[in-house]
Write an enzyme that holds these catalytic residues in place. Structure first.
Site, PDB file in Angstrom:
ATOM      1  N   LYS A 140       1.139  -1.047  -0.167  1.00  0.00           N
ATOM      2  CA  LYS A 140       0.158   0.068  -0.121  1.00  0.00           C
ATOM      3  C   LYS A 140       0.920   0.971   0.113  1.00  0.00           C
ATOM      4  O   LYS A 140       0.402   2.184  -0.732  1.00  0.00           O
ATOM      5  CB  LYS A 140      -1.118   0.044   1.263  1.00  0.00           C
ATOM      6  CG  LYS A 140      -2.008  -0.728   0.926  1.00  0.00           C
ATOM      7  CD  LYS A 140      -2.912  -0.661   2.509  1.00  0.00           C
ATOM      8  CE  LYS A 140      -2.029  -1.003   3.394  1.00  0.00           C
ATOM      9  NZ  LYS A 140      -1.225  -2.334   4.030  1.00  0.00           N
ATOM     10  N   ARG A 190      12.607  -1.493   9.551  1.00  0.00           N
ATOM     11  CA  ARG A 190      11.406  -0.743  10.080  1.00  0.00           C
ATOM     12  C   ARG A 190      11.115  -2.102  11.780  1.00  0.00           C
ATOM     13  O   ARG A 190      11.676  -3.788  10.845  1.00  0.00           O
ATOM     14  CB  ARG A 190      10.040  -0.818   9.366  1.00  0.00           C
ATOM     15  CG  ARG A 190      10.305   0.109   8.599  1.00  0.00           C
ATOM     16  CD  ARG A 190       9.796  -0.228   7.011  1.00  0.00           C
ATOM     17  NE  ARG A 190       7.979  -0.332   7.304  1.00  0.00           N
ATOM     18  CZ  ARG A 190       7.162  -0.714   6.356  1.00  0.00           C
ATOM     19  NH1 ARG A 190       7.810   0.397   5.090  1.00  0.00           N
ATOM     20  NH2 ARG A 190       5.557  -0.686   7.248  1.00  0.00           N
ATOM     21  N   ARG A 240      12.842  -8.218   2.630  1.00  0.00           N
ATOM     22  CA  ARG A 240      12.528  -6.783   2.560  1.00  0.00           C
ATOM     23  C   ARG A 240      13.537  -6.375   3.789  1.00  0.00           C
ATOM     24  O   ARG A 240      14.365  -5.675   3.841  1.00  0.00           O
ATOM     25  CB  ARG A 240      11.433  -5.683   2.732  1.00  0.00           C
ATOM     26  CG  ARG A 240      10.806  -4.123   2.941  1.00  0.00           C
ATOM     27  CD  ARG A 240       9.887  -4.093   2.714  1.00  0.00           C
ATOM     28  NE  ARG A 240       9.276  -3.845   4.234  1.00  0.00           N
ATOM     29  CZ  ARG A 240       8.157  -3.697   4.388  1.00  0.00           C
ATOM     30  NH1 ARG A 240       6.960  -3.302   3.276  1.00  0.00           N
ATOM     31  NH2 ARG A 240       6.541  -3.666   5.779  1.00  0.00           N
ATOM     32  N   ARG A 250       0.750  -8.185  13.777  1.00  0.00           N
ATOM     33  CA  ARG A 250      -0.329  -7.333  12.777  1.00  0.00           C
ATOM     34  C   ARG A 250      -1.126  -8.365  11.751  1.00  0.00           C
ATOM     35  O   ARG A 250      -1.713  -7.388  11.756  1.00  0.00           O
ATOM     36  CB  ARG A 250       1.148  -6.487  12.216  1.00  0.00           C
ATOM     37  CG  ARG A 250       1.802  -5.974  13.120  1.00  0.00           C
ATOM     38  CD  ARG A 250       3.199  -4.728  12.429  1.00  0.00           C
ATOM     39  NE  ARG A 250       2.149  -3.528  11.377  1.00  0.00           N
ATOM     40  CZ  ARG A 250       3.026  -3.378   9.737  1.00  0.00           C
ATOM     41  NH1 ARG A 250       4.417  -4.428  10.269  1.00  0.00           N
ATOM     42  NH2 ARG A 250       1.977  -2.939   9.036  1.00  0.00           N
ATOM     43  N   ARG A 282     -10.135   1.323  10.235  1.00  0.00           N
ATOM     44  CA  ARG A 282     -10.521  -0.097  10.325  1.00  0.00           C
ATOM     45  C   ARG A 282     -11.783  -0.884  10.622  1.00  0.00           C
ATOM     46  O   ARG A 282     -11.650  -2.241  11.055  1.00  0.00           O
ATOM     47  CB  ARG A 282      -9.618  -0.269  11.395  1.00  0.00           C
ATOM     48  CG  ARG A 282      -8.130   0.815  10.169  1.00  0.00           C
ATOM     49  CD  ARG A 282      -7.137  -0.122  12.080  1.00  0.00           C
ATOM     50  NE  ARG A 282      -5.709   1.112  12.049  1.00  0.00           N
ATOM     51  CZ  ARG A 282      -4.877   0.462  10.712  1.00  0.00           C
ATOM     52  NH1 ARG A 282      -4.611  -0.801  10.827  1.00  0.00           N
ATOM     53  NH2 ARG A 282      -3.529   1.066  10.981  1.00  0.00           N
TER      54      ARG A 282
END
Length: 198
Positions: A13, A139, A127, A150, A88
Site C-alpha cells: 500500500k 522497520r 525487505r 500485525r 479499520r
C-alpha cells in the site's frame, strides 16, 4: 479523487500510495502518521490520543475519526486524498461516509491489494534483508513475529471493511502479488475507469 487503499501489512500500500501522490498531487493520509503529528502539534484531539496511548490503550474510533476530519479539512486535501490504514472498522467506514457527505464529498474508489498471506512473511523477511544490506534501518514491524501479529490483527479487525465496500460497489480488487509496476498499471486502469464514468 478520494481513494482508500486496503490490504494487509506488507501488501504494498505504501509503495503504491507514494506513486499515486506523485501522479495526482493529492496527499496520502496514514492514520499512524496523523496521530503522531496531532500528538506532536498538541491539538485537542492529539492530546486526547496521547493520554490514551500513554496509558497503553487503543485510540478510539471517535479520536481517529476526529483526526481524519481535521486532516481532510486542510487545503492540500481539498481536491482529494488517499487513505491508508483507515477505516479499520465498519463504524469508522460509516463515520467517514457521514463526514464526507456533510461536506458534499464522497469516496471515489476503494482498492484492495489482495495477496497470498503465506508468502507475505517471506516478502517482509526479504525487505528487512534488503534494508540491512543497503545500510538502512530495518522497520520495527518488519520483524517476522511482530509482522505475524500485525497480520492477525488485520484479519481480525480490518478485513471486515472489504465486504462493506464490496456491497457499496466501490471496491476493486487487485492482485498484490504482481510486480510493483503491474500493480501500478492495474490501479491506473481502475482509476481511468472512474474518469470515464464521470
Amino acid at each position: 479523487m478520494r481513494l482508500i487503499l486496503v490490504g494487509p501489512p506488507g501488501a504494498g500500500k505504501g509503495t503504491q500510495a507514494a506513486r499515486l501522490v506523485e501522479k495526482y498531487g493529492i496527499p496520502q493520509l496514514s492514520t499512524g502518521d496523523m496521530l503522531r503529528a496531532a500528538v506532536a502539534a498538541r491539538t485537542p484531539i492529539g492530546l486526547k490520543a496521547k493520554e490514551v496511548m500513554d496509558a497503553g490503550g487503543l485510540v478510539s474510533d471517535e479520536i481517529v475519526v476526529g483526526i481524519i476530519r481535521d486532516r481532510i479539512g486542510e487545503d492540500d486535501a481539498k481536491t482529494g486524498f488517499i487513505l491508508d490504514g483507515f477505516p479499520r472498522t465498519i463504524a469508522q467506514a460509516e463515520a467517514l461516509e457521514q463526514m464526507l457527505q456533510a461536506g458534499d464529498q464522497k469516496i471515489d474508489a476503494v482498492i484492495e491489494l489482495r495477496v497470498d498471506q503465506s508468502r507475505l512473511v517471506d516478502r517482509i523477511v526479504k525487505r528487512a534483508e534488503e534494508a540491512k544490506n543497503a545500510g538502512q534501518p530495518v522497520r520495527k514491524d518488519d520483524d517476522p513475529e511482530v509482522f505475524k501479529q500485525r497480520l492477525e490483527a488485520y484479519n481480525r479487525d480490518t478485513a471486515v471493511v472489504v465486504p462493506y465496500y464490496e456491497k457499496t460497489g466501490l471496491l476493486s480488487v487487485i492482485d498484490g502479488m504482481q510486480s510493483i509496476d503491474d500493480v501500478a498499471a492495474s490501479i491506473d486502469s481502475v482509476l481511468q475507469g472512474l474518469d470515464e464514468k464521470v
